[in-house]
Design a protein around this motif. Structure first.
Motif, PDB file in Angstrom:
ATOM      1  N   CYS A  40       0.823  -1.211   0.000  1.00  0.00           N
ATOM      2  CA  CYS A  40       0.000   0.000   0.000  1.00  0.00           C
ATOM      3  C   CYS A  40       0.855   1.259   0.000  1.00  0.00           C
ATOM      4  O   CYS A  40       0.461   2.310   0.525  1.00  0.00           O
ATOM      5  CB  CYS A  40      -0.937  -0.019   1.201  1.00  0.00           C
ATOM      6  N   GLY A  41       2.057   1.157  -0.543  1.00  0.00           N
ATOM      7  CA  GLY A  41       2.940   2.326  -0.628  1.00  0.00           C
ATOM      8  C   GLY A  41       3.312   2.828   0.754  1.00  0.00           C
ATOM      9  O   GLY A  41       3.663   2.051   1.637  1.00  0.00           O
ATOM     10  N   SER A  42       3.199   4.129   0.945  1.00  0.00           N
ATOM     11  CA  SER A  42       3.595   4.740   2.225  1.00  0.00           C
ATOM     12  C   SER A  42       2.671   4.353   3.376  1.00  0.00           C
ATOM     13  O   SER A  42       2.989   4.620   4.534  1.00  0.00           O
ATOM     14  CB  SER A  42       3.655   6.260   2.090  1.00  0.00           C
ATOM     15  N   TYR A  43       1.539   3.700   3.075  1.00  0.00           N
ATOM     16  CA  TYR A  43       0.609   3.290   4.136  1.00  0.00           C
ATOM     17  C   TYR A  43       0.975   1.934   4.722  1.00  0.00           C
ATOM     18  O   TYR A  43       0.421   1.529   5.730  1.00  0.00           O
ATOM     19  CB  TYR A  43      -0.831   3.286   3.610  1.00  0.00           C
ATOM     20  N   GLY A  44       1.885   1.214   4.071  1.00  0.00           N
ATOM     21  CA  GLY A  44       2.340  -0.056   4.615  1.00  0.00           C
ATOM     22  C   GLY A  44       2.153  -1.208   3.657  1.00  0.00           C
ATOM     23  O   GLY A  44       1.731  -1.043   2.513  1.00  0.00           O
ATOM     24  N   SER A  45       2.488  -2.386   4.121  1.00  0.00           N
ATOM     25  CA  SER A  45       2.298  -3.609   3.348  1.00  0.00           C
ATOM     26  C   SER A  45       2.060  -4.742   4.326  1.00  0.00           C
ATOM     27  O   SER A  45       2.389  -4.645   5.502  1.00  0.00           O
ATOM     28  CB  SER A  45       3.524  -3.894   2.475  1.00  0.00           C
ATOM     29  N   GLY A  46       1.464  -5.802   3.823  1.00  0.00           N
ATOM     30  CA  GLY A  46       1.191  -6.946   4.683  1.00  0.00           C
ATOM     31  C   GLY A  46       0.176  -7.865   4.058  1.00  0.00           C
ATOM     32  O   GLY A  46      -0.239  -7.691   2.912  1.00  0.00           O
TER      33      GLY A  46
END
Length: 152
Positions: free
Chosen positions: A39-45
Protein backbone atom coordinates in the motif's frame (compact mmCIF):
# COMPACT_ATOMS: atom_id res chain seq x y z
CA UNK A 1 -56.06 -50.15 5.31
CA UNK A 2 -55.26 -50.41 1.62
CA UNK A 3 -56.11 -46.69 1.15
CA UNK A 4 -53.66 -45.77 3.94
CA UNK A 5 -50.85 -47.74 2.30
CA UNK A 6 -51.44 -46.05 -1.06
CA UNK A 7 -51.48 -42.62 0.55
CA UNK A 8 -48.28 -43.40 2.46
CA UNK A 9 -46.60 -44.61 -0.74
CA UNK A 10 -47.74 -41.51 -2.66
CA UNK A 11 -46.60 -39.14 0.10
CA UNK A 12 -43.23 -40.88 0.32
CA UNK A 13 -42.73 -40.71 -3.46
CA UNK A 14 -43.84 -37.06 -3.57
CA UNK A 15 -41.46 -36.13 -0.74
CA UNK A 16 -38.55 -37.92 -2.42
CA UNK A 17 -39.29 -36.12 -5.70
CA UNK A 18 -39.57 -32.78 -3.93
CA UNK A 19 -36.23 -33.29 -2.22
CA UNK A 20 -34.58 -34.24 -5.48
CA UNK A 21 -35.92 -31.08 -7.14
CA UNK A 22 -35.00 -28.72 -4.30
CA UNK A 23 -32.59 -26.00 -5.45
CA UNK A 24 -29.00 -26.35 -4.39
CA UNK A 25 -27.30 -23.62 -2.40
CA UNK A 26 -24.91 -21.36 -4.22
CA UNK A 27 -21.36 -22.01 -3.21
CA UNK A 28 -18.03 -20.32 -3.68
CA UNK A 29 -14.80 -22.22 -3.16
CA UNK A 30 -12.64 -21.58 -1.34
CA UNK A 31 -14.53 -19.40 1.13
CA UNK A 32 -11.33 -17.91 2.56
CA UNK A 33 -8.10 -16.90 0.86
CA UNK A 34 -5.00 -14.90 1.74
CA UNK A 35 -2.96 -12.48 -0.32
CA UNK A 36 -0.28 -9.83 0.32
CA UNK A 37 -0.69 -6.16 -0.55
CA UNK A 38 1.74 -3.25 -0.89
CA UNK A 39 0.00 0.00 0.00
CA UNK A 40 2.94 2.33 -0.63
CA UNK A 41 3.60 4.74 2.22
CA UNK A 42 0.61 3.29 4.14
CA UNK A 43 2.34 -0.06 4.62
CA UNK A 44 2.30 -3.61 3.35
CA UNK A 45 1.19 -6.95 4.68
CA UNK A 46 -1.15 -9.85 4.32
CA UNK A 47 -4.90 -9.81 3.89
CA UNK A 48 -7.58 -12.38 4.55
CA UNK A 49 -10.48 -12.40 2.08
CA UNK A 50 -13.70 -14.17 3.03
CA UNK A 51 -16.25 -14.75 0.26
CA UNK A 52 -19.89 -15.80 0.17
CA UNK A 53 -22.49 -16.04 -2.58
CA UNK A 54 -26.25 -15.84 -3.00
CA UNK A 55 -27.34 -16.21 -6.62
CA UNK A 56 -25.46 -13.67 -8.73
CA UNK A 57 -24.61 -11.52 -5.73
CA UNK A 58 -21.37 -12.18 -3.88
CA UNK A 59 -19.71 -10.51 -0.92
CA UNK A 60 -16.11 -10.39 0.20
CA UNK A 61 -14.91 -9.28 3.63
CA UNK A 62 -11.34 -7.98 3.84
CA UNK A 63 -9.08 -7.88 6.89
CA UNK A 64 -5.57 -6.65 6.27
CA UNK A 65 -2.47 -5.79 8.24
CA UNK A 66 -1.22 -3.79 5.22
CA UNK A 67 -3.08 -0.73 6.50
CA UNK A 68 -3.48 0.21 10.15
CA UNK A 69 -5.75 2.94 11.45
CA UNK A 70 -3.68 5.93 12.62
CA UNK A 71 -6.64 7.06 14.76
CA UNK A 72 -9.88 5.37 15.77
CA UNK A 73 -12.24 4.91 12.83
CA UNK A 74 -15.98 4.71 13.38
CA UNK A 75 -18.15 1.93 12.05
CA UNK A 76 -19.33 2.23 8.45
CA UNK A 77 -16.90 5.02 7.55
CA UNK A 78 -14.37 3.15 5.37
CA UNK A 79 -15.16 3.16 1.63
CA UNK A 80 -13.46 0.26 -0.15
CA UNK A 81 -13.09 -1.14 -3.65
CA UNK A 82 -11.57 -4.58 -4.19
CA UNK A 83 -10.64 -5.31 -7.81
CA UNK A 84 -10.27 -8.90 -8.99
CA UNK A 85 -9.41 -10.42 -12.37
CA UNK A 86 -11.92 -12.86 -13.79
CA UNK A 87 -10.46 -15.99 -15.41
CA UNK A 88 -7.16 -14.15 -15.99
CA UNK A 89 -8.70 -11.19 -17.83
CA UNK A 90 -11.37 -8.57 -17.32
CA UNK A 91 -11.95 -6.91 -13.99
CA UNK A 92 -14.70 -7.36 -11.44
CA UNK A 93 -15.08 -4.86 -8.61
CA UNK A 94 -16.56 -5.34 -5.17
CA UNK A 95 -17.46 -2.14 -3.31
CA UNK A 96 -18.88 -1.08 0.00
CA UNK A 97 -18.62 1.22 2.96
CA UNK A 98 -19.34 -1.20 5.75
CA UNK A 99 -16.78 -1.82 8.47
CA UNK A 100 -16.64 -2.45 12.19
CA UNK A 101 -15.26 0.26 14.48
CA UNK A 102 -11.46 0.13 14.19
CA UNK A 103 -9.35 1.22 17.19
CA UNK A 104 -6.22 3.31 16.57
CA UNK A 105 -3.25 1.15 15.57
CA UNK A 106 -5.43 -1.80 14.55
CA UNK A 107 -5.52 -3.50 11.13
CA UNK A 108 -8.25 -2.31 8.76
CA UNK A 109 -11.27 -4.54 8.24
CA UNK A 110 -13.87 -3.73 5.63
CA UNK A 111 -16.88 -5.45 4.20
CA UNK A 112 -19.00 -6.94 3.17
CA UNK A 113 -17.98 -5.58 -0.22
CA UNK A 114 -20.64 -6.47 -2.77
CA UNK A 115 -20.23 -7.54 -6.40
CA UNK A 116 -21.96 -9.46 -9.16
CA UNK A 117 -20.76 -12.88 -10.28
CA UNK A 118 -21.75 -15.51 -12.80
CA UNK A 119 -21.44 -19.26 -12.63
CA UNK A 120 -17.89 -20.25 -13.52
CA UNK A 121 -16.29 -16.92 -12.57
CA UNK A 122 -12.78 -17.48 -11.22
CA UNK A 123 -11.68 -14.37 -9.32
CA UNK A 124 -8.24 -13.36 -8.05
CA UNK A 125 -7.66 -10.12 -6.12
CA UNK A 126 -5.33 -7.62 -7.77
CA UNK A 127 -5.86 -4.36 -5.87
CA UNK A 128 -7.63 -2.77 -2.93
CA UNK A 129 -8.52 0.89 -2.58
CA UNK A 130 -9.46 2.14 0.88
CA UNK A 131 -10.74 5.66 1.59
CA UNK A 132 -10.79 6.84 5.21
CA UNK A 133 -11.47 10.47 6.16
CA UNK A 134 -10.97 11.46 2.50
CA UNK A 135 -7.49 9.88 2.39
CA UNK A 136 -7.04 7.17 -0.23
CA UNK A 137 -4.69 4.21 0.15
CA UNK A 138 -4.22 2.14 -2.99
CA UNK A 139 -2.84 -1.34 -2.43
CA UNK A 140 -1.51 -3.67 -5.11
CA UNK A 141 -1.28 -7.43 -4.74
CA UNK A 142 2.30 -8.66 -4.31
CA UNK A 143 1.58 -12.38 -4.00
CA UNK A 144 -0.73 -14.93 -5.52
CA UNK A 145 -4.04 -15.57 -3.83
CA UNK A 146 -3.78 -18.70 -1.72
CA UNK A 147 -5.10 -21.39 -1.88
CA UNK A 148 -6.29 -20.09 -5.27
CA UNK A 149 -9.02 -18.10 -7.00
CA UNK A 150 -12.58 -17.79 -5.73
CA UNK A 151 -14.67 -19.96 -8.05
CA UNK A 152 -18.39 -19.24 -8.18
Amino acid sequence: MRHGIRRLAFCSAFAAGTLALAPTADAVTPTTATISFDCGSYGSGSATLTASQSGTTATIDVSTSAITAPISVGANSVKSTLTLTNNGSGAVTFTGNSNPAIPAGSPVSTGPLKGTVASGDSLVATSLKVVVFGITATCNATSTQSPGPFVF
